[in-house]
Design an enzyme around this catalytic site. Structure first.
Site, mmCIF file in Angstrom:
data_model
loop_
_atom_site.group_PDB
_atom_site.id
_atom_site.type_symbol
_atom_site.label_atom_id
_atom_site.label_comp_id
_atom_site.label_asym_id
_atom_site.label_seq_id
_atom_site.Cartn_x
_atom_site.Cartn_y
_atom_site.Cartn_z
ATOM 1 N N PRO A 19 0.821 -1.027 -0.054
ATOM 2 C CA PRO A 19 0.326 -0.017 -0.302
ATOM 3 C C PRO A 19 0.873 1.237 0.073
ATOM 4 O O PRO A 19 1.814 1.551 0.667
ATOM 5 C CB PRO A 19 -1.442 -0.046 1.565
ATOM 6 N N GLU A 20 0.019 1.831 -0.981
ATOM 7 C CA GLU A 20 1.338 3.519 -1.398
ATOM 8 C C GLU A 20 0.088 4.383 -1.274
ATOM 9 O O GLU A 20 -1.255 3.978 -1.163
ATOM 10 C CB GLU A 20 2.274 3.563 -2.529
ATOM 11 N N LYS A 80 -0.320 8.345 3.815
ATOM 12 C CA LYS A 80 -0.615 6.386 3.918
ATOM 13 C C LYS A 80 -1.742 6.448 4.602
ATOM 14 O O LYS A 80 -2.071 5.050 5.564
ATOM 15 C CB LYS A 80 0.939 5.654 3.741
ATOM 16 N N ARG A 103 15.624 -0.032 2.727
ATOM 17 C CA ARG A 103 14.634 -0.401 2.312
ATOM 18 C C ARG A 103 15.280 -1.081 0.406
ATOM 19 O O ARG A 103 16.084 0.002 0.417
ATOM 20 C CB ARG A 103 13.632 0.355 1.573
#
Length: 281
Positions: free
Chosen positions: A2-3, A55, A269
């Site tokens: 989810p972005e 978000k 990341r």
């Protein structure tokens, strides 16, 4: 993953299913939410509006109560007709909001909290958000000013780390971080101090265009809960929908050079880039 575009679409779908309707069913597997329900019943309240902020997703209920959720890596909202079979097992259910005709079910949501307007105003993760890339008032110039300010205050920050910083611009996640850097021809590990205003403007412009391109479905009256794989390349083949993200070891779609990947930032990341199209000099 989810972005901001995923949360925007979820808020849009939930708006069509819930807004203006009275909550007839509330169920949760989360003790803090249950305590609020026990003290001040959620059923009987009207869903006033649903909105996304980066978000974060916010559901406003009558009586000054706001349900705040964040999907993190694995959470999701689903919408079902009463009695319809769920796509996820019940053990993944975290909460249910039921209204006439629909049930909104949150699965594996790691953050779900009730707030009043006053307590929400003290929630630093929400109040310190930068401008939402999908907000109607956002422009590439808005993004440029935010990136310039960050470059001035944190010149040693790496570009891709800044794109993930929700206090700079809200909504971008790991996929868009790599894709935006590629199409803007900016090496993701460059320091902000080396960036020109033109390059920063390109980053902001590409971020907005890609995010907007992935929320177009659902403009009509129907509830749209799934729009297919996220795309940045405009190619029809679903296997060619992204430029660099997740493609380490594969040839660049533009020049054929092998795509590289490396962990980046405190959160480690994965970042993907083409060393030929995105030179670090």
């Amino acid at each position: 993953m989810p972005e901001g575009d995923t949360i925007f679409r979820a808020a849009r779908a939930l708006t069509k299913a819930l807004t203006g309707k009275t909550v007839t069913r509330f169920e949760t597997a989360l003790a803090p939410l249950q305590r609020v329900h026990d003290d001040a019943s959620i059923t009987g309240r009207v869903v006033e509006k649903v909105e996304s902020r980066g978000k974060w997703l916010l559901i406003y209920l009558s009586g000054d109560l706001i349900l705040l959720t964040h999907m993190m890596m694995s959470g999701s909202w689903h919408i079902y007709r009463p009695g319809e079979r769920w796509w996820r097992p019940r053990k993944d259910m975290r909460l249910i909001l039921g209204v006439a005709g629909f049930e909104a079910v949150a699965f594996n949501v790691p953050i779900a909290e009730f707030h009043t307007s006053q307590s929400l105003a003290r929630h630093t993760s929400v109040t310190k958000l930068g401008p939402d890339v999908l907000d109607a008032d956002f422009t590439p110039q808005t993004g440029l000013e935010r990136l310039k300010a960050r470059a001035a205050s944190h010149p040693e920050d790496e570009v891709a780390v800044v794109l993930l910083n929700q206090q700079v611009m809200a909504g971008l996640g790991n996929v868009y971080k790599s894709e935006v850097c590629f199409t803007a021809q900016v090496h993701p590990f460059r320091k902000m101090s080396t960036m020109t205003e033109e390059e920063m403007l390109h980053l902001a412009d590409h971020a907005q265009r890609y995010m907007q391109a992935n929320i177009k479905d659902g403009a009509g009256g129907d509830i749209v809960t799934f729009t297919g794989p996220r795309r940045t390349t405009r190619r029809i083949d679903r296997e060619e929908r992204l430029w660099v993200y997740g493609r380490a070891g594969e040839p660049c779609r533009r020049c054929g050079t092998t795509i590289l990947s490396r962990k980046q930032g405190i959160q480690a990341r994965s970042t993907y880039w083409c060393p030929e199209c995105q030179k670090i000099e």
